[in-house]
Motif scaffolding. Sequence first.
Motif, PDB file in Angstrom:
ATOM      1  N   LEU A 166      32.281  44.434  54.204  1.00  0.00           N
ATOM      2  CA  LEU A 166      31.978  45.159  52.971  1.00  0.00           C
ATOM      3  C   LEU A 166      33.255  45.691  52.326  1.00  0.00           C
ATOM      4  O   LEU A 166      33.422  45.611  51.097  1.00  0.00           O
ATOM      5  CB  LEU A 166      31.013  46.317  53.251  1.00  0.00           C
ATOM      6  CG  LEU A 166      29.601  45.946  53.711  1.00  0.00           C
ATOM      7  CD1 LEU A 166      28.776  47.188  53.970  1.00  0.00           C
ATOM      8  CD2 LEU A 166      28.915  45.064  52.688  1.00  0.00           C
ATOM      9  N   THR A 167      34.147  46.220  53.131  1.00  0.00           N
ATOM     10  CA  THR A 167      35.412  46.751  52.615  1.00  0.00           C
ATOM     11  C   THR A 167      36.204  45.674  51.878  1.00  0.00           C
ATOM     12  O   THR A 167      36.666  45.874  50.749  1.00  0.00           O
ATOM     13  CB  THR A 167      36.273  47.323  53.761  1.00  0.00           C
ATOM     14  OG1 THR A 167      35.560  48.377  54.407  1.00  0.00           O
ATOM     15  CG2 THR A 167      37.607  47.853  53.237  1.00  0.00           C
ATOM     16  N   ILE A 168      36.355  44.540  52.522  1.00  0.00           N
ATOM     17  CA  ILE A 168      37.150  43.443  51.937  1.00  0.00           C
ATOM     18  C   ILE A 168      36.517  42.939  50.645  1.00  0.00           C
ATOM     19  O   ILE A 168      37.210  42.758  49.628  1.00  0.00           O
ATOM     20  CB  ILE A 168      37.294  42.290  52.951  1.00  0.00           C
ATOM     21  CG1 ILE A 168      38.184  42.737  54.119  1.00  0.00           C
ATOM     22  CG2 ILE A 168      37.876  41.050  52.278  1.00  0.00           C
ATOM     23  CD1 ILE A 168      38.170  41.795  55.301  1.00  0.00           C
ATOM     24  N   PHE A 169      35.195  42.759  50.647  1.00  0.00           N
ATOM     25  CA  PHE A 169      34.552  42.216  49.448  1.00  0.00           C
ATOM     26  C   PHE A 169      34.440  43.248  48.337  1.00  0.00           C
ATOM     27  O   PHE A 169      34.472  42.889  47.147  1.00  0.00           O
ATOM     28  CB  PHE A 169      33.194  41.611  49.793  1.00  0.00           C
ATOM     29  CG  PHE A 169      33.295  40.216  50.323  1.00  0.00           C
ATOM     30  CD1 PHE A 169      33.325  39.134  49.458  1.00  0.00           C
ATOM     31  CD2 PHE A 169      33.402  39.974  51.684  1.00  0.00           C
ATOM     32  CE1 PHE A 169      33.438  37.832  49.935  1.00  0.00           C
ATOM     33  CE2 PHE A 169      33.517  38.682  52.178  1.00  0.00           C
ATOM     34  CZ  PHE A 169      33.548  37.605  51.294  1.00  0.00           C
ATOM     35  N   MET A 170      34.330  44.522  48.678  1.00  0.00           N
ATOM     36  CA  MET A 170      34.378  45.547  47.632  1.00  0.00           C
ATOM     37  C   MET A 170      35.715  45.486  46.909  1.00  0.00           C
ATOM     38  O   MET A 170      35.776  45.534  45.667  1.00  0.00           O
ATOM     39  CB  MET A 170      34.152  46.946  48.235  1.00  0.00           C
ATOM     40  CG  MET A 170      32.711  47.262  48.574  1.00  0.00           C
ATOM     41  SD  MET A 170      32.428  48.997  49.009  1.00  0.00           S
ATOM     42  CE  MET A 170      33.222  49.103  50.626  1.00  0.00           C
ATOM     43  N   ILE A 171      36.781  45.355  47.663  1.00  0.00           N
ATOM     44  CA  ILE A 171      38.116  45.258  47.067  1.00  0.00           C
ATOM     45  C   ILE A 171      38.251  43.984  46.237  1.00  0.00           C
ATOM     46  O   ILE A 171      38.797  44.001  45.129  1.00  0.00           O
ATOM     47  CB  ILE A 171      39.201  45.304  48.168  1.00  0.00           C
ATOM     48  CG1 ILE A 171      39.223  46.687  48.828  1.00  0.00           C
ATOM     49  CG2 ILE A 171      40.577  44.978  47.593  1.00  0.00           C
ATOM     50  CD1 ILE A 171      40.117  46.767  50.055  1.00  0.00           C
ATOM     51  N   LEU A 172      37.720  42.871  46.755  1.00  0.00           N
ATOM     52  CA  LEU A 172      37.813  41.599  46.035  1.00  0.00           C
ATOM     53  C   LEU A 172      37.064  41.637  44.709  1.00  0.00           C
ATOM     54  O   LEU A 172      37.527  41.089  43.707  1.00  0.00           O
ATOM     55  CB  LEU A 172      37.273  40.463  46.910  1.00  0.00           C
ATOM     56  CG  LEU A 172      38.111  40.082  48.131  1.00  0.00           C
ATOM     57  CD1 LEU A 172      37.418  38.983  48.924  1.00  0.00           C
ATOM     58  CD2 LEU A 172      39.511  39.629  47.718  1.00  0.00           C
ATOM     59  N   PHE A 173      35.896  42.278  44.692  1.00  0.00           N
ATOM     60  CA  PHE A 173      35.133  42.355  43.450  1.00  0.00           C
ATOM     61  C   PHE A 173      35.749  43.355  42.463  1.00  0.00           C
ATOM     62  O   PHE A 173      35.364  43.368  41.293  1.00  0.00           O
ATOM     63  CB  PHE A 173      33.673  42.724  43.727  1.00  0.00           C
ATOM     64  CG  PHE A 173      32.848  41.561  44.199  1.00  0.00           C
ATOM     65  CD1 PHE A 173      32.488  40.547  43.332  1.00  0.00           C
ATOM     66  CD2 PHE A 173      32.434  41.475  45.526  1.00  0.00           C
ATOM     67  CE1 PHE A 173      31.726  39.469  43.766  1.00  0.00           C
ATOM     68  CE2 PHE A 173      31.669  40.406  45.973  1.00  0.00           C
ATOM     69  CZ  PHE A 173      31.310  39.394  45.086  1.00  0.00           C
ATOM     70  N   GLY A 174      36.677  44.172  42.937  1.00  0.00           N
ATOM     71  CA  GLY A 174      37.380  45.092  42.045  1.00  0.00           C
ATOM     72  C   GLY A 174      38.614  44.494  41.413  1.00  0.00           C
ATOM     73  O   GLY A 174      39.271  45.128  40.581  1.00  0.00           O
ATOM     74  N   VAL A 175      38.958  43.261  41.798  1.00  0.00           N
ATOM     75  CA  VAL A 175      40.130  42.565  41.250  1.00  0.00           C
ATOM     76  C   VAL A 175      39.767  41.938  39.903  1.00  0.00           C
ATOM     77  O   VAL A 175      38.638  41.470  39.707  1.00  0.00           O
ATOM     78  CB  VAL A 175      40.613  41.471  42.236  1.00  0.00           C
ATOM     79  CG1 VAL A 175      41.697  40.614  41.605  1.00  0.00           C
ATOM     80  CG2 VAL A 175      41.131  42.114  43.512  1.00  0.00           C
ATOM     81  N   ASN A 176      40.714  41.943  38.986  1.00  0.00           N
ATOM     82  CA  ASN A 176      40.526  41.278  37.696  1.00  0.00           C
ATOM     83  C   ASN A 176      40.177  39.804  37.929  1.00  0.00           C
ATOM     84  O   ASN A 176      40.919  39.083  38.598  1.00  0.00           O
ATOM     85  CB  ASN A 176      41.803  41.388  36.863  1.00  0.00           C
ATOM     86  CG  ASN A 176      41.604  40.960  35.423  1.00  0.00           C
ATOM     87  OD1 ASN A 176      40.917  39.992  35.138  1.00  0.00           O
ATOM     88  ND2 ASN A 176      42.227  41.682  34.511  1.00  0.00           N
ATOM     89  N   PHE A 177      39.064  39.342  37.385  1.00  0.00           N
ATOM     90  CA  PHE A 177      38.597  37.975  37.627  1.00  0.00           C
ATOM     91  C   PHE A 177      39.533  36.927  37.037  1.00  0.00           C
ATOM     92  O   PHE A 177      39.438  35.751  37.391  1.00  0.00           O
ATOM     93  CB  PHE A 177      37.173  37.800  37.095  1.00  0.00           C
ATOM     94  CG  PHE A 177      36.111  38.205  38.092  1.00  0.00           C
ATOM     95  CD1 PHE A 177      35.042  37.368  38.362  1.00  0.00           C
ATOM     96  CD2 PHE A 177      36.188  39.405  38.779  1.00  0.00           C
ATOM     97  CE1 PHE A 177      34.062  37.719  39.284  1.00  0.00           C
ATOM     98  CE2 PHE A 177      35.220  39.772  39.690  1.00  0.00           C
ATOM     99  CZ  PHE A 177      34.155  38.930  39.957  1.00  0.00           C
ATOM    100  N   GLY A 206      33.947  46.370  38.689  1.00  0.00           N
ATOM    101  CA  GLY A 206      34.131  47.784  38.995  1.00  0.00           C
ATOM    102  C   GLY A 206      34.095  48.657  37.755  1.00  0.00           C
ATOM    103  O   GLY A 206      34.295  48.191  36.630  1.00  0.00           O
ATOM    104  N   GLY A 207      33.836  49.943  37.963  1.00  0.00           N
ATOM    105  CA  GLY A 207      33.783  50.902  36.861  1.00  0.00           C
ATOM    106  C   GLY A 207      35.045  51.739  36.799  1.00  0.00           C
ATOM    107  O   GLY A 207      36.127  51.298  37.177  1.00  0.00           O
ATOM    108  N   GLY A 208      34.881  52.983  36.340  1.00  0.00           N
ATOM    109  CA  GLY A 208      36.028  53.868  36.211  1.00  0.00           C
ATOM    110  C   GLY A 208      36.812  53.619  34.930  1.00  0.00           C
ATOM    111  O   GLY A 208      36.460  52.774  34.109  1.00  0.00           O
TER     112      GLY A 208
END
Length: 491
Positions: free
Chosen positions: A238-249, A344-346
Amino acid sequence: MNRSIIRYILGSVLKVEAAFMLLPCIVALCYMEKEGFVYLGVGIVTFLLGMLMTHKKANSSVFYLKEGCVATALSWIFMSFFGCIPFILTGEIPSLIDALFETVSGFTTTGASILSDVEALSHCTLMWRSFTHWLGGMGVLVFLLAIIPLGGGSRINLMRAESPGPSVGKLVPKVKHTAQILYIIYITLTVVQIIFLCIGKMPLFDSLATAFGTAGTGGFGIKNDSAASYSTYIQWVLTIFMILFGVNFNAYYYILYKQFKKAFKMEEVRYYFLIIIAAVGIICCHIIDTTKSFFEALTQASFQVASIITTTGFSSIDFNKWSQTCKTVLVFLMFCGACAGSTGGGIKVSRFIILIKTIIKDLESYIHPKCIKKIQIDKKPVEHEVVRSVNVFFITFFILFAASVFVLSFEDKDLITNFTAVAATMNNIGPGLALVGPTCNFGHFDVLSKLVLIFDMLAGRLELFPLLILFHPAIWKEMFKIKHHAKCVRD
């Protein structure tokens, strides 16, 4: 104002939502749950309404940014309203405001919940909650652009109105192909995560629901303790994929087409990972004395940093009990958010980069008044209009933030609760601190506060202005004038 194209887009959105309501129906069939009939009925009604709105083609397929913003804002409101009806009819969330809060939280990928016992929900409802994250993560209008032929070169205005970031462009010449590439990357990452979760012996249902929540960086859990009861392996996945989905596509696009230098030279992505490493290091040093080993401290710190900066909102521990320094770091990460062009948001890392470079530029102008210097990102000059929009965004964001905290103060809750509740909803994170911490929920707020937080979730997901434009009198006056003029012509 091209009202016909707005009507057509709204109808298309309802048809897409109705089609996706088949997923909880299938789940209900697998688990023999009667709630599935409710989803089927609501889906049919929603589809028929969508058909009625799209039966007549738009008079013109060309639309501008204002139509794009209005269509986007209304689409999310319509989608949330119809999406919450099954919660009410099944009796699992009988209150309209609570059901709307939960649904808006799902589609905006916030993950803030009013439920105290998530595990009491039916499987089909749990799946629908999680799937709203996945659908809202990349954006339903981006999905429409990928599958539905909307004519006219102005389709980029829909993507700009819905996609996060200070500026949105096309990866390839055609907007439709850009949307298709984004969804191919999105679906591929989701499927890969599901596979890794299944390898960790997580049941298929749990893997699907958890992957949908991770991909959309939403954070609706299917367990009352969120992710605390999962194994260390699953928490790291989950940690790794959360970070991956937060990367600019865009970075994944460059990697996909073997443009590795462009991918690794993206300034925003580099700073995104540097912030994560720094935050994990600080928190790890502070909690290592309370854990059994360094690896456990690293696991907890990495999970929560990834969860907060990507605005996913999963929790593996009650970080409300951490030191003030750790909680302060997490609050900073709430505002920072993930990369532009991610799910991601923010506020987004790129906006902070532009803001800091603007400050440095102004400081240097005091020292060298005649020096002319352009702000650059990835060695490309940033247009003045982008810099101006970033400054306006920050001002608008904090005005709305202060106003929301003020309205919540009428309920006489403590400042930390109110402050982090607004921070968690405007930045689409989910959990905050104190009474809205990871072991609590938002059900204790009154109706007015919930309505404010619903507004904050929508405003945060749509980057403020597409929603705020609905409150501008000129928009409604223009729509009225067009309608009045059309009537006169017919007469």
